[in-house]
Design an enzyme around this catalytic site. Structure first.
Site, PDB file in Angstrom:
ATOM      1  N   GLU A   1       0.861  -1.192   0.000  1.00 47.09           N
ATOM      2  CA  GLU A   1       0.000   0.000   0.000  1.00 47.09           C
ATOM      3  C   GLU A   1       0.891   1.234   0.000  1.00 47.09           C
ATOM      4  O   GLU A   1       1.920   1.257   0.683  1.00 47.09           O
ATOM      5  CB  GLU A   1      -0.910  -0.034   1.245  1.00 47.09           C
ATOM      6  CG  GLU A   1      -1.724   1.212   1.513  1.00 47.09           C
ATOM      7  CD  GLU A   1      -2.647   1.602   0.349  1.00 47.09           C
ATOM      8  OE1 GLU A   1      -3.533   0.830  -0.002  1.00 47.09           O
ATOM      9  OE2 GLU A   1      -2.452   2.716  -0.196  1.00 47.09           O
TER      10      GLU A   1
ATOM     11  N   ASP B   1       4.907   1.434  -4.353  1.00 54.42           N
ATOM     12  CA  ASP B   1       4.084   1.175  -5.536  1.00 54.42           C
ATOM     13  C   ASP B   1       4.110  -0.326  -5.876  1.00 54.42           C
ATOM     14  O   ASP B   1       5.171  -0.900  -6.163  1.00 54.42           O
ATOM     15  CB  ASP B   1       4.661   2.003  -6.694  1.00 54.42           C
ATOM     16  CG  ASP B   1       3.880   1.827  -7.983  1.00 54.42           C
ATOM     17  OD1 ASP B   1       2.963   0.986  -8.034  1.00 54.42           O
ATOM     18  OD2 ASP B   1       4.198   2.546  -8.948  1.00 54.42           O
TER      19      ASP B   1
ATOM     20  N   ASP C   1      -8.912   1.641  -7.103  1.00 55.24           N
ATOM     21  CA  ASP C   1      -9.464   2.928  -7.555  1.00 55.24           C
ATOM     22  C   ASP C   1     -10.033   2.752  -8.963  1.00 55.24           C
ATOM     23  O   ASP C   1      -9.333   2.280  -9.861  1.00 55.24           O
ATOM     24  CB  ASP C   1      -8.351   3.977  -7.570  1.00 55.24           C
ATOM     25  CG  ASP C   1      -7.796   4.211  -6.170  1.00 55.24           C
ATOM     26  OD1 ASP C   1      -8.530   4.735  -5.320  1.00 55.24           O
ATOM     27  OD2 ASP C   1      -6.634   3.830  -5.930  1.00 55.24           O
TER      28      ASP C   1
ATOM     29  N   LYS D   1     -13.131   8.445 -15.132  1.00 55.74           N
ATOM     30  CA  LYS D   1     -13.071   9.264 -16.354  1.00 55.74           C
ATOM     31  C   LYS D   1     -12.261   8.541 -17.424  1.00 55.74           C
ATOM     32  O   LYS D   1     -11.197   7.978 -17.134  1.00 55.74           O
ATOM     33  CB  LYS D   1     -12.400  10.609 -16.053  1.00 55.74           C
ATOM     34  CG  LYS D   1     -13.253  11.506 -15.182  1.00 55.74           C
ATOM     35  CD  LYS D   1     -12.587  12.840 -14.975  1.00 55.74           C
ATOM     36  CE  LYS D   1     -13.447  13.670 -14.023  1.00 55.74           C
ATOM     37  NZ  LYS D   1     -12.710  14.703 -13.324  1.00 55.74           N
TER      38      LYS D   1
ATOM     39  N   PHE E   1     -14.699   1.103   1.458  1.00 54.17           N
ATOM     40  CA  PHE E   1     -14.995   1.414   0.060  1.00 54.17           C
ATOM     41  C   PHE E   1     -16.193   0.615  -0.448  1.00 54.17           C
ATOM     42  O   PHE E   1     -17.004   1.121  -1.212  1.00 54.17           O
ATOM     43  CB  PHE E   1     -13.751   1.181  -0.804  1.00 54.17           C
ATOM     44  CG  PHE E   1     -12.715   2.234  -0.586  1.00 54.17           C
ATOM     45  CD1 PHE E   1     -12.759   3.422  -1.293  1.00 54.17           C
ATOM     46  CD2 PHE E   1     -11.728   2.072   0.363  1.00 54.17           C
ATOM     47  CE1 PHE E   1     -11.827   4.431  -1.071  1.00 54.17           C
ATOM     48  CE2 PHE E   1     -10.793   3.060   0.597  1.00 54.17           C
ATOM     49  CZ  PHE E   1     -10.838   4.236  -0.120  1.00 54.17           C
TER      50      PHE E   1
HETATM   51  C1  LIG Z   1     -10.150   2.499  -3.308  1.00 58.51           C
HETATM   52  S1  LIG Z   1      -8.884   2.070  -2.189  1.00 58.51           S
HETATM   53  C2  LIG Z   1      -9.394   0.441  -1.629  1.00 58.51           C
HETATM   54  C3  LIG Z   1      -8.745   0.059  -0.343  1.00 58.51           C
HETATM   55  C4  LIG Z   1      -9.085  -1.332   0.193  1.00 58.51           C
HETATM   56  N1  LIG Z   1      -8.693  -2.371  -0.727  1.00 58.51           N
HETATM   57  C5  LIG Z   1     -10.550  -1.441   0.524  1.00 58.51           C
HETATM   58  O1  LIG Z   1     -11.266  -2.222  -0.100  1.00 58.51           O
HETATM   59  O2  LIG Z   1     -10.983  -0.731   1.441  1.00 58.51           O
HETATM   60  C6  LIG Z   1      -7.541   1.672  -3.263  1.00 58.51           C
HETATM   61  C7  LIG Z   1      -6.206   1.626  -2.542  1.00 58.51           C
HETATM   62  O3  LIG Z   1      -5.187   1.187  -3.428  1.00 58.51           O
HETATM   63  C8  LIG Z   1      -4.006   1.913  -3.151  1.00 58.51           C
HETATM   64  N2  LIG Z   1      -3.154   1.857  -4.354  1.00 58.51           N
HETATM   65  C9  LIG Z   1      -3.483   2.299  -5.593  1.00 58.51           C
HETATM   66  N3  LIG Z   1      -2.495   2.052  -6.461  1.00 58.51           N
HETATM   67  C10 LIG Z   1      -1.514   1.419  -5.751  1.00 58.51           C
HETATM   68  C11 LIG Z   1      -0.235   0.904  -6.103  1.00 58.51           C
HETATM   69  N4  LIG Z   1       0.235   0.996  -7.352  1.00 58.51           N
HETATM   70  N5  LIG Z   1       0.500   0.333  -5.145  1.00 58.51           N
HETATM   71  C12 LIG Z   1       0.035   0.243  -3.877  1.00 58.51           C
HETATM   72  N6  LIG Z   1      -1.169   0.703  -3.476  1.00 58.51           N
HETATM   73  C13 LIG Z   1      -1.933   1.280  -4.412  1.00 58.51           C
HETATM   74  C14 LIG Z   1      -4.488   3.299  -2.794  1.00 58.51           C
HETATM   75  O4  LIG Z   1      -3.538   4.017  -2.024  1.00 58.51           O
HETATM   76  C15 LIG Z   1      -5.758   2.974  -2.009  1.00 58.51           C
HETATM   77  O5  LIG Z   1      -5.506   2.873  -0.628  1.00 58.51           O
END
Ligand SMILES: C[S@@+](CC[C@H](N)C(=O)[O-])C[C@H]1O[C@@H](n2cnc3c(N)ncnc32)[C@H](O)[C@@H]1O
Length: 241
Positions: A96, A123, A146, A150, A221
Site C-alpha cells: 500500500e 508502488d 481505484d 473518467k 470502500f
Molecule cells: C479504493 S482504495 C481500496 C482500499 C481497500 N482495498 C478497501 O477495499 O478498502 C484503493 C487503494 O489502493 C491503493 N493503491 C493504488 N495504487 C496502488 C499501487 N500501485 N501500489 C500500492 N497501493 C496502491 C491506494 O492508495 C488505495 O488505498
C-alpha cells in the site's frame, strides 16, 4: 529488512515487464494520527519490508515455508489483518502506498501480535516487477481498486493486461487471483482482461462473476459503493497448469 532476506538474484526477465508503468495512485498526504506515526516508527522493523530492487526470499522473511497471499492496495488494512488472523497457516503480504493506511494496519498488527503478516509501503507495480519471485504466491487479491471513472484516466487502472499477465507469473500453478469492485464498467473490463490472459482461467466460467467469498469483510470502500446503490462484483481466476 535483514540483508539475508533481500538476497540479490540474477535479473529475471523471462516475464514481460509492464509495457508502460501504470501510475494507479496519486500521493495523498492525508492526516496521519500520532498513533499511526508511532506505529510507522516503532513497529516497522517488526512488520515492514523496505523496497529493494532485487528478488526477495519470502521464506526467510516469514521464517517458514507456507502458502502466501498478497493483497495489493489494502487501504487501512482491515481485510488483510482479519485474513492473517483467521488463516494462520498462510502468510500474508500487503502492499500500500498510503502511509496513514499502513500506520493503521501496523497499529492493529502490533496489538494483535500477528506473526504471519508483512507490509511493503511502495508502488505495487514496482514491487511486483522487482521484488516478488515467480511462482511465489498462492493468492493475489486486489479489492476495490481505484476505479478511475473518467475515460482519460482509464490508463491509471491497475487491472490492465500487462499487469495481470505479470501477476499471473508470480502465482504458483493453481494459484488464485481475486478481484472485487463496485464499479460496473471496471468489473466488465476486469472480466475481459482476466479472460484475455492465457495463463488464467475464470473460476466461475466464461463471462461470469464469482460469489462473494466468505473471507471478505465489508470494507469502507465497499460500504460506500453499497450506499450509492452500486452492485458489487467478485471475480476469481485460477492459474492454469
Ligand atoms: C479504493 S482504495 C481500496 C482500499 C481497500 N482495498 C478497501 O477495499 O478498502 C484503493 C487503494 O489502493 C491503493 N493503491 C493504488 N495504487 C496502488 C499501487 N500501485 N501500489 C500500492 N497501493 C496502491 C491506494 O492508495 C488505495 O488505498
Amino acid at each position: 529488512m535483514s540483508d539475508e532476506s533481500a538476497r540479490p538474484v540474477p535479473a529475471d526477465r523471462s516475464s514481460p515487464p509492464t509495457a508502460r508503468p501504470i501510475r494507479s495512485f496519486v500521493r495523498r498526504f492525508g492526516r496521519i494520527t500520532r498513533a499511526q506515526r508511532q506505529a510507522l516508527d516503532g513497529d516497522w522493523t517488526r512488520f515492514g519490508l523496505d523496497f529493494v530492487p532485487v528478488r526477495v526470499d519470502l521464506d526467510a522473511i516469514f521464517g517458514r515455508r507456507a502458502p502466501r497471499v498478497l493483497e495489493i492496495g489494502f487501504g487501512n488494512g482491515e481485510q488483510l489483518l482479519a485474513s492473517a488472523l483467521a488463516d494462520p497457516a498462510r502468510d500474508y503480504l500487503g502492499i500500500e502506498v498510503h502511509r496513514p493506511g499502513v500506520g493503521h494496519l501496523l497499529l492493529g498488527a502490533a496489538k494483535a501480535g500477528v506473526p504471519n503478516l508483512r507490509v511493503i509501503a511502495h508502488d505495487a507495480v514496482e514491487v511486483l516487477d522487482a521484488m516478488i519471485p515467480e511462482g511465489a504466491l498462492d493468492e493475489i487479491r486486489i479489492l476495490f481498486p481505484d476505479p478511475w471513472p473518467k475515460a482519460r484516466h482509464h490508463k491509471r487502472r491497475l487491472v490492465q493486461p500487462a499487469f495481470v499477465a505479470q501477476l499471473a507469473t508470480r502465482l504458483a500453478p493453481g494459484g488464485r487471483l481475486h478481484l472485487a469492485t463496485d464499479w460496473a464498467p471496471y468489473a466488465e473490463e476486469m472480466l475481459a482482461v482476466v479472460e484475455g490472459c492465457p495463463a488464467l482461467e475464470n473460476e466461475a466460467g466464461p463471462g461470469c462473476y464469482s460469489p462473494r467469498p466468505d473471507w471478505r469483510i465489508l470494507s469502507r470502500f465497499e460500504r460506500r459503493g453499497l450506499g450509492l446503490g452500486h452492485a458489487v462484483f467478485d471475480l476469481a481466476a485460477r492459474k492454469r497448469g
